[in-house]
Each structure stands twice: as C-alpha cells, then as structure tokens.
Design a protein around this motif. Structure first.
Motif, PDB file in Angstrom:
ATOM      1  N   TRP A   1      47.590 -47.839   9.607  1.00 54.22           N
ATOM      2  CA  TRP A   1      46.399 -48.159  10.278  1.00 54.22           C
ATOM      3  C   TRP A   1      46.517 -49.265  11.044  1.00 54.22           C
ATOM      4  N   LYS A   2      45.913 -49.428  12.027  1.00 55.03           N
ATOM      5  CA  LYS A   2      45.318 -50.341  12.935  1.00 55.03           C
ATOM      6  C   LYS A   2      43.761 -51.004  12.231  1.00 55.03           C
ATOM      7  N   ILE A   3      43.760 -52.096  11.927  1.00 51.29           N
ATOM      8  CA  ILE A   3      42.471 -52.847  11.246  1.00 51.29           C
ATOM      9  C   ILE A   3      42.250 -54.006  12.052  1.00 51.29           C
ATOM     10  N   ILE A   4      41.032 -53.945  12.697  1.00 52.46           N
ATOM     11  CA  ILE A   4      40.059 -54.923  13.305  1.00 52.46           C
ATOM     12  C   ILE A   4      39.020 -55.511  12.431  1.00 52.46           C
ATOM     13  N   ASN A   5      39.129 -56.590  11.997  1.00 49.78           N
ATOM     14  CA  ASN A   5      37.767 -57.163  11.491  1.00 49.78           C
ATOM     15  C   ASN A   5      36.529 -57.119  12.220  1.00 49.78           C
ATOM     16  N   GLN A   6      35.491 -57.032  11.858  1.00 46.20           N
ATOM     17  CA  GLN A   6      34.255 -57.152  12.628  1.00 46.20           C
ATOM     18  C   GLN A   6      34.102 -58.699  13.221  1.00 46.20           C
ATOM     19  N   ARG A   7      34.452 -59.595  12.567  1.00 48.15           N
ATOM     20  CA  ARG A   7      34.583 -61.003  13.113  1.00 48.15           C
ATOM     21  C   ARG A   7      35.415 -61.008  14.034  1.00 48.15           C
ATOM     22  N   SER A   8      36.645 -60.440  14.244  1.00 46.68           N
ATOM     23  CA  SER A   8      37.359 -60.520  15.417  1.00 46.68           C
ATOM     24  C   SER A   8      36.790 -60.036  16.480  1.00 46.68           C
ATOM     25  N   HIS A   9      36.079 -59.103  16.381  1.00 41.76           N
ATOM     26  CA  HIS A   9      35.385 -58.138  17.472  1.00 41.76           C
ATOM     27  C   HIS A   9      34.473 -59.049  17.972  1.00 41.76           C
ATOM     28  N   GLY A  10      33.548 -59.653  17.228  1.00 44.80           N
ATOM     29  CA  GLY A  10      32.611 -60.601  17.401  1.00 44.80           C
ATOM     30  C   GLY A  10      33.063 -61.904  18.201  1.00 44.80           C
ATOM     31  N   LEU A  11      34.346 -62.245  17.761  1.00 46.48           N
ATOM     32  CA  LEU A  11      34.755 -63.312  18.643  1.00 46.48           C
ATOM     33  C   LEU A  11      35.027 -63.046  19.920  1.00 46.48           C
ATOM     34  N   LEU A  12      35.907 -61.653  20.207  1.00 44.48           N
ATOM     35  CA  LEU A  12      35.911 -61.099  21.423  1.00 44.48           C
ATOM     36  C   LEU A  12      34.764 -61.174  22.220  1.00 44.48           C
ATOM     37  N   ALA A  13      33.604 -60.581  21.786  1.00 42.10           N
ATOM     38  CA  ALA A  13      32.078 -60.546  22.159  1.00 42.10           C
ATOM     39  C   ALA A  13      31.740 -61.903  22.824  1.00 42.10           C
ATOM     40  N   SER A  14      31.866 -62.985  22.221  1.00 41.91           N
ATOM     41  CA  SER A  14      31.559 -64.212  22.664  1.00 41.91           C
ATOM     42  C   SER A  14      32.377 -64.878  23.466  1.00 41.91           C
ATOM     43  N   MET A  15      33.796 -64.462  23.304  1.00 39.09           N
ATOM     44  CA  MET A  15      34.673 -64.875  24.763  1.00 39.09           C
ATOM     45  C   MET A  15      33.866 -64.241  26.245  1.00 39.09           C
ATOM     46  N   LEU A  16      33.626 -62.873  25.926  1.00 33.21           N
ATOM     47  CA  LEU A  16      32.984 -62.426  27.235  1.00 33.21           C
ATOM     48  C   LEU A  16      31.645 -62.947  27.750  1.00 33.21           C
TER      49      LEU A  16
ATOM     50  N   CYS B   1      27.509 -57.940  25.618  1.00 28.56           N
ATOM     51  CA  CYS B   1      29.000 -58.274  25.208  1.00 28.56           C
ATOM     52  C   CYS B   1      29.339 -57.675  23.715  1.00 28.56           C
ATOM     53  N   ASP B   2      28.572 -57.242  22.860  1.00 32.62           N
ATOM     54  CA  ASP B   2      28.930 -56.490  21.799  1.00 32.62           C
ATOM     55  C   ASP B   2      29.618 -55.122  22.271  1.00 32.62           C
ATOM     56  N   ALA B   3      28.730 -54.290  23.158  1.00 34.05           N
ATOM     57  CA  ALA B   3      29.224 -53.097  23.315  1.00 34.05           C
ATOM     58  C   ALA B   3      30.361 -53.143  24.020  1.00 34.05           C
ATOM     59  N   PHE B   4      30.842 -54.175  24.958  1.00 39.25           N
ATOM     60  CA  PHE B   4      31.946 -54.190  25.780  1.00 39.25           C
ATOM     61  C   PHE B   4      32.966 -54.495  24.769  1.00 39.25           C
ATOM     62  N   SER B   5      32.948 -55.377  23.935  1.00 40.74           N
ATOM     63  CA  SER B   5      33.925 -55.745  22.939  1.00 40.74           C
ATOM     64  C   SER B   5      34.617 -54.485  22.043  1.00 40.74           C
ATOM     65  N   LEU B   6      33.412 -53.722  21.640  1.00 39.93           N
ATOM     66  CA  LEU B   6      33.754 -52.619  20.928  1.00 39.93           C
ATOM     67  C   LEU B   6      34.546 -51.593  21.811  1.00 39.93           C
ATOM     68  N   LEU B   7      34.182 -51.437  22.977  1.00 41.75           N
ATOM     69  CA  LEU B   7      35.161 -50.521  23.943  1.00 41.75           C
ATOM     70  C   LEU B   7      36.536 -50.961  23.941  1.00 41.75           C
ATOM     71  N   ILE B   8      36.487 -52.307  23.938  1.00 42.28           N
ATOM     72  CA  ILE B   8      37.839 -52.662  24.137  1.00 42.28           C
ATOM     73  C   ILE B   8      38.635 -52.417  22.754  1.00 42.28           C
ATOM     74  N   CYS B   9      38.187 -52.962  21.617  1.00 45.57           N
ATOM     75  CA  CYS B   9      38.753 -53.029  20.323  1.00 45.57           C
ATOM     76  C   CYS B   9      39.001 -51.514  19.818  1.00 45.57           C
ATOM     77  N   MET B  10      38.133 -50.491  20.359  1.00 46.93           N
ATOM     78  CA  MET B  10      38.193 -49.164  19.835  1.00 46.93           C
ATOM     79  C   MET B  10      39.132 -48.418  20.948  1.00 46.93           C
ATOM     80  N   ASP B  11      39.622 -49.145  21.821  1.00 47.88           N
ATOM     81  CA  ASP B  11      40.443 -48.550  22.774  1.00 47.88           C
ATOM     82  C   ASP B  11      39.947 -47.326  23.491  1.00 47.88           C
ATOM     83  N   LYS B  12      38.559 -47.602  23.942  1.00 45.25           N
ATOM     84  CA  LYS B  12      37.783 -46.512  24.605  1.00 45.25           C
ATOM     85  C   LYS B  12      37.920 -46.508  26.146  1.00 45.25           C
TER      86      LYS B  12
END
Length: 246
Positions: free
Chosen positions: A10-25, A156-167
């Motif tokens: 399993w590849k596990i990404i915590n929501q906090r890591s996704h949130g940090l990526l969103a704030s970088m964007l 920013c939230d939506a874009f970060s999710l696209l990246i983290c979920m490899d969409k």
C-alpha cells in the motif's frame, strides 16, 4: 488517508502531507491579497484536513483489515464529526479568518448531505452557517470576497488531491482542476515525467518544485488499528517531487 495499491503493498499519504502540498501550490499562486489575509489563508489550506491522527482511527481500516482510502465509505449512517470539531477548534484558536475558511470547507464537503437522516450532521451544518454569518459580520468581509478566498482554498485542495491520487493524465492529455478564485477553469497535464503545467498559467514564477511525503506499507492487512499504527511508525518516509513549468 490517501491509499493506493502498490506493487509492494500500500502507498499511504497522510492528509496532512496532502495539505502541505496544497499550501505550496497556494504560496506560488499569483493572487492579489494583503498579507493579513494571505497568511491565514495559507495556513487554512495547509491544515484544512487536520483534526485526527489518521493511523490511529479505527474507521481507517476496512472490515478486511486493509488501510481505507478516504473516499471509501465505512457504510455508517451517522457521520463522525470528530475531525471537523477538532479542525474548527484549531482554526478558531488562530483567527476568525481561519475559522471562516475551515467552516466553508466543511460546508463544501457536507453541505449537500443534510437529508434529515443524520440529525447531528444537520444541526452541525446549520450551526456552522450561523457561525460563518457572525464571522463575516465581525470581520466586515463581504460574502463574495469570502467566496473568492474559499475558491482559492478549494482550487489548491483539488489540485493537490489530483497529484497525490495520481489522477493527472499521461501523454499530455489535459484535465480540469477546478474553478479558480476569479472564476476561471484551469487545466493541467504532464509535460514530461514529474513535470506538470497549468493552462492558463496562474503562478508567480515560471518554474518551481513541490513535493509530498508517503510510506510504502508492505503488510496487506492488519488485525487492529494499533498494529497498523505501529507498522506505519516503523516504516521509512519517502518523498515524491514534482516540477511545475510554464
């Protein structure tokens, strides 16, 4: 948690890591707002999904004992609002603007689920509606201005999710991100491996780097959330980097 199957488990990404990526964007985004608005907004973007220790939540394992992706329902008829209560407490302790944007995010997620079957959720959504009206009055912020700020958060939230979920689609195929703060719809695609672009370009710099962290969990199922949490703690953190290029 963001969970994806992996050749090793399993590849596990915590929501906090996704949130940090969103704030970088968000930090790189070209948006004209004053510092006293921008900084709380960046914090709200980074922390919008905080509120629980993800690897310690029983609901984050499926009945089969596998890590549960956040979009997979646990089939409960009642919504567990622990994360939302905690997120609102954290946001309110920082500033009213943080509380406003966090409340707007909660409404974005749950506002259309008030169908009368979950009385506690219905009451909480109504309570937050009143809360937002009071905050807007207190801050003397126009509702349209607040909606523009929240579109920034959601983009920013939506874009970060696209990246983290490899969409994001391969081979240069464009896909929509979300409606930006000024109402425009942006598209994204890979220019090359791990090189992402956006059209129209919305960032301050012509190129920059971002990242998220993840773990590869090789054990496929777990007897308890305690076991899952222990394995996660003892698994090495890995980092996925991306370059954004105009």
């Amino acid at each position: 948690m963001i969970v994806a199957s992996h050749i090793k488990g399993w590849k596990i990404i915590n929501q906090r890591s996704h949130g940090l990526l969103a704030s970088m964007l968000a930090y790189e985004y070209e948006i004209d707002v004053p510092t006293d608005i921008l900084v709380p907004t960046l914090i709200a973007i980074a922390e919008h999904d905080d509120g629980i220790a993800e690897t310690q939540e029983n609901k984050n394992l499926t009945e089969a004992g596998a890590p549960r992706h956040f979009l997979v329902s646990d089939e409960s008829k009642k919504t567990d609002l622990t994360q939302q209560y905690n997120a609102m407490e954290n946001a309110t302790s920082k500033s009213q603007l943080n509380a406003l944007l966090t409340s707007m995010h909660i409404d974005f997620i749950f506002g259309d689920k008030t169908d009368g079957e979950d009385k506690k959720l219905d009451a909480y959504i109504k309570e937050q509606e009143v809360n937002r009206k009071n905050i807007l009055k207190h801050l003397k912020i126009d509702k349209k201005y607040a909606e523009r700020l929240y579109r920034f958060v959601e983009w920013c939230d939506a874009f970060s999710l696209l990246i983290c979920m490899d969409k994001i689609q391969p081979e240069g195929r464009k896909m929509e991100i979300s409606q930006g703060p000024d109402g425009n719809m942006n598209q994204t695609f890979y220019k090359a491996e791990n090189i992402i672009t956006v059209v129209p370009w919305v960032f301050k710099r012509d190129s920059f780097k971002v990242f998220y962290e993840y773990k590869i969990i090789e054990q496929l199922h777990f007897k308890s959330v305690e076991e899952f949490n222990e394995v996660c703690k003892n698994t090495a953190v890995q980092r996925q980097e991306f370059k954004f290029s105009k």
